[in-house]
Design a protein around this motif. Structure first.
Motif: not given
Ligand code: CP3
Length: 342
Positions: A209, A207, A317, A30, A35, A75-77, A90, A45, A26-28, A39
């Motif tokens: 999760s 992942f 994580h 918030r 970012y 991206s997102d899963i 989202m 999103f 999740r380095q990319a 955003r």
């Molecule tokens: O890792 C990275 O930097 C690349 C991007 C990435 C995102 N989501 C961007 C994102 C990756 C690898 C994910 C994977 C993801 N998404 C997982 C598996 C990893 C883990 O954390 O267990 C899961 C379960 C999700 C589902 C998801 N997406 C949730 C539950 C949420 C909301 C909670 C949260 O973490 O914000 C998201 C949103 C999301 N995905 C954001 C980002 C940057 C936040 C959106 C925003 O900008 O408001």
């Protein structure tokens, strides 16, 4: 594309290296002001995820800002359920929401899957191609997907959950239908990840999760076989499997045809080594980064010593949004200052 920094790949392949590579799940996103600025200027999103040039831009931000050893495609899963026919929203400050969920066999039959579903995700492949071009070999680009059980959990539950008891209920009450749905997700994920590799990613991470809310038996029955299928179908690049909370399944994880096992903070390097001979990734508690800079430095150094090689440094994580950016820098810089030789 020839990589100038291929430390991540050499490490994932089990080679002897000078120091562990470092990046953050999740380095990319918030933690970075750039970012948040981008955003904030968009409708949400999904606009960011679905606009390849913007996804590429935020993918590269942490490489520029933190000098990590890898980029991970923004991206997102949840693009997988969407490609199969279940769109997600989202919701600001809340997380994902699926207006329609899977409730019956009819719903499962109606989902598209495999290459047909993966073809819906052209915006991801385009984002990868742009990113690889713009990175120009600086660091490898990681591609990813959710493991089938974790995707299944969102498709049944419709949102995040503390217990995912609705999804687990489905496993107990409808095992055959569960396998049917998991197999469709698996076929889609394989086609999707193969397309990501063809588009230029240098490593793939899966992942899972929500693995940690399964019992060992449920994990063995409904999670492991599908992760195995995916890992076996990916050729040409190393594969990382991160099954969060699955400390009870280390022996099973060892049996997957993959290169790297991601660990969360609940498993000590010493314990993991007793069960797994693969390369490890992880596993500093993300909350450790709320400590002082000195404490972060000591903890990062100790982690590297405890793994003692065959290790990709990361958190256990994703990094939390309110983490002090300076401590993220201390974490990355500490790892980069270390050397196995000394
Ligand atoms: O890792 C990275 O930097 C690349 C991007 C990435 C995102 N989501 C961007 C994102 C990756 C690898 C994910 C994977 C993801 N998404 C997982 C598996 C990893 C883990 O954390 O267990 C899961 C379960 C999700 C589902 C998801 N997406 C949730 C539950 C949420 C909301 C909670 C949260 O973490 O914000 C998201 C949103 C999301 N995905 C954001 C980002 C940057 C936040 C959106 C925003 O900008 O408001």
């Amino acid at each position: 594309m020839k990589l100038k920094n291929d430390l991540l790949i050499r490490t994932a392949l089990g080679e002897d290296v000078e120091r562990p590579p470092v990046w953050l799940m999740r380095q990319a996103g918030r933690i970075l002001p750039q970012y948040r600025a981008l955003r904030g200027s968009l409708s949400g999103f999904k606009e960011l995820v679905e606009t390849p040039a913007l996804a590429a831009e935020v993918t590269i931000q942490p490489v520029d800002e933190l000098d990590v050893d890898a980029a991970i495609i923004f991206s997102d899963i949840l693009v997988i359920p969407e490609a199969m026919g279940l769109t997600y929203e989202m919701v600001e400050k809340k997380g994902p929401l699926f207006p329609k969920t899977i409730e019956s066999e009819k719903d499962i039959v109606a989902l598209i899957s495999g290459a047909d579903a993966a073809a819906e995700l052209k915006y991801v492949y385009d984002a990868i191609q742009i990113t690889v071009k713009e990175l120009d070999g600086r660091v490898p680009l990681i591609g990813f997907a959710g493991a089938p059980w974790t995707i299944f959990a969102y498709m049944i539950e419709g949102s995040g959950s503390k217990t995912f008891s609705k999804a687990k209920r489905f496993l107990y009450q409808h095992p055959e239908l569960s396998h049917q749905l998991l197999q469709k997700i698996t076929a889609t994920t394989i086609a999707y990840l193969q397309q990501k590799v063809a588009s230029g990613v240098s490593l793939v991470q899966i992942f899972d999760s929500w693995a940690g809310i399964l019992t060992p038996t449920l994990f063995r029955t409904f999670a492991l076989p599908y992760i195995k299928q995916i890992a076996a179908a990916i050729t040409g690049v190393p594969v990382t499997v991160f099954a969060k909370g699955a400390w009870f399944a280390l022996a099973e994880l060892e049996s997957i045809d993959c290169n790297v096992i991601g660990l969360d903070w609940g498993t000590s390097p010493d314990y993991a080594r007793k069960h797994i001979t693969k390369v490890f990734q992880g596993n500093l508690d993300p909350c450790q980064l709320y400590g002082t800079a000195k404490e972060v430095e000591l903890a990062a150094t100790k982690m590297v010593q405890d793994f003692g090689g065959k290790h990709i440094a990361n958190l256990g994580h994703g990094v939390y949004p309110d983490t002090p950016l300076d401590n993220v820098r201390v974490f990355v810089d500490t790892i980069k200052s270390l050397s196995y030789a000394s």
